[in-house]
Design an enzyme around this catalytic site. Sequence first.
Site, PDB file in Angstrom:
ATOM      1  N   ASP A 259      41.025  20.695 -12.913  1.00  0.00           N
ATOM      2  CA  ASP A 259      40.685  22.633 -13.363  1.00  0.00           C
ATOM      3  C   ASP A 259      39.982  22.912 -12.364  1.00  0.00           C
ATOM      4  OD1 ASP A 259      40.276  24.721 -15.856  1.00  0.00           O
ATOM      5  OD2 ASP A 259      38.280  23.473 -15.236  1.00  0.00           O
TER       6      ASP A 259
ATOM      7  N   GLU B 218      43.744  23.020  -9.445  1.00  0.00           N
ATOM      8  CA  GLU B 218      44.179  25.331  -9.826  1.00  0.00           C
ATOM      9  C   GLU B 218      42.902  25.021  -8.539  1.00  0.00           C
ATOM     10  OE1 GLU B 218      41.625  28.556 -13.407  1.00  0.00           O
ATOM     11  OE2 GLU B 218      41.182  26.360 -12.513  1.00  0.00           O
TER      12      GLU B 218
HETATM   13  C1  BGC Z   1      40.273  27.348 -16.829  1.00  0.00           C
HETATM   14  C2  BGC Z   1      39.771  27.702 -17.561  1.00  0.00           C
HETATM   15  C3  BGC Z   1      38.367  27.798 -18.497  1.00  0.00           C
HETATM   16  C4  BGC Z   1      37.434  27.478 -16.800  1.00  0.00           C
HETATM   17  C5  BGC Z   1      36.384  26.519 -16.944  1.00  0.00           C
HETATM   18  C6  BGC Z   1      40.134  27.607 -16.236  1.00  0.00           C
HETATM   19  O1  BGC Z   1      39.984  27.651 -14.621  1.00  0.00           O
HETATM   20  O2  BGC Z   1      41.732  27.689 -16.883  1.00  0.00           O
HETATM   21  O3  BGC Z   1      40.220  28.566 -19.431  1.00  0.00           O
HETATM   22  O4  BGC Z   1      37.285  28.391 -18.883  1.00  0.00           O
HETATM   23  O5  BGC Z   1      38.131  26.483 -15.565  1.00  0.00           O
HETATM   24  O6  BGC Z   1      36.795  25.527 -16.656  1.00  0.00           O
END
Ligand code: BGC
Length: 498
Positions: free
Chosen positions: A192, A252
């Site tokens: 993340d 991500e």
């Molecule tokens: C996740 C979100 C989350 C955020 C903070 C992101 O990119 O996909 O759902 O709210 O990270 O953790």
Amino acid sequence: MAGVWWRDGVVYQVYPRSFSDANGDGIGDLAGLTARLGHIAGLGCDALWLTPFQTSPQRDHGYDVSDYRGVDPIFGDLADFDALLARAHELGLRVIIDIVPNHCSSDHPIFQKALAGDESARERFHFSATPNNWPSVFGGSAWEPVGDGTWYLHLYAPSQPDWNWRDPRTAPFFDEVIRFWFDRGVDGLRVDVAHGLYKAPGLPSLPDGVTPEPGRLRGNPLVCDQPETPGVFRRWREIADGYDPPRVLIGEVNLEPGRAARFVGPDRLHQAFAFGFLVAPWSAGAWRAAGEQVLRHPPVTWVVENHDVVRTPTRYGSEARARAALLVVLGLPGAAYVYQGQEYGLPEVDVPEEARQDPAWERSGMSRDGCRVPLPWSGGFSAGPGCESAESGPPWLPVPEGWDRYLESPTLPLCRDAIALRRLLQAEGVLSADDPVVWSVDGDDRLTARRPGFALVVAMGAGPVAVPDGEVLISSGPLAPDGRLPADTAAWVREDVR
Ligand code: BGC
């Protein structure tokens, strides 16, 4: 499937709160997921990605972790997780889990110690007596006052304090976390906010006049894409490569693809999500531009839906377009990610304001609840195989009237057939993850992505378009009687042998 599962496979994203509820409390759980893994395997997927299920007060539905090695009781316990993993592996599904290293929950014991005034614990986060002007992605300031003249940094909600990755204890802490899950047998991690982690040294304010785009971390260059961040993934890759089979890291990395590419390589992340199609409007030119840009930086992960964005039938304007988009992501070289419910063509739901739960809603008026509504299983969300209780509470987000009509959606057979065909074509060597792609757009808004011997064609304009010469292998809707491809329809065409 020919090739490497994470590079060429189809990965099904599970948002566990909304997937399937076994204990009848109205919230999905691990036992509910285990009982329905056959659905995911039956679609022909190679893997599933499970969004956070670790111990958490759920203020951002799991993206606020208070114990990185526990399972939150609403989802079950570690034994349920082990059972899920074992069953998934029996069915031939790999399991990728989410890991949240940019921030934790304000309930995390180390943060609680920091709040209580422990100086050493405070150094593990970002506390300051002089907060800067950084905004939170969820709206408002990124700084929360503690009440003693100091503030702490939270790039998301105040319940999500950011770890200080310049503190020497942070990296070893996460080494142990990732080893814990690798030792249990997980096949990979979805990282993340992988582009976050390090902040600019000294936490300087943004210059006057620089206003980050709301809702996106990357709008503030001082909080992401710092030169030290890829080093974290070099360290994690060494750990991942030490396992047999090696574990996989998918980030991500929400940066433009050229920048994201710095995070990927044989000594860092295996892949970064390509978000080009998430932001492109329904236009052949925009899709060609996004596709070309993404493919400049393989290995690629194609995605049009996830738990953070408006569902495709609503975003693109119709279920037909959503089906066409699904055929596109399944027909390009690289991994394809399918978000739970996408196979049923679920639209975005306009969740009543009083029922909205997304922490971003209160702070910014932007809610992601509409793509997180529980799945419409026949018999109900809380009544499937594995359900222990005849009684069940209402689902955690209200489900619209007639939601189960989507069980009959034509998207479901399309999804199964396309994945089966993709596997077959990969096995025959017709499709490979390394295929070069030539994109073109014709005057009538026909998008074509051509690989040797194979054309993916999409009618993105107002009228029907000609299908390239060759055999139509599958299409997202029926062809017109004259053999043309109707508007808002995609097809795979086998062209002359390479
Ligand atoms: C996740 C979100 C989350 C955020 C903070 C992101 O990119 O996909 O759902 O709210 O990270 O953790």
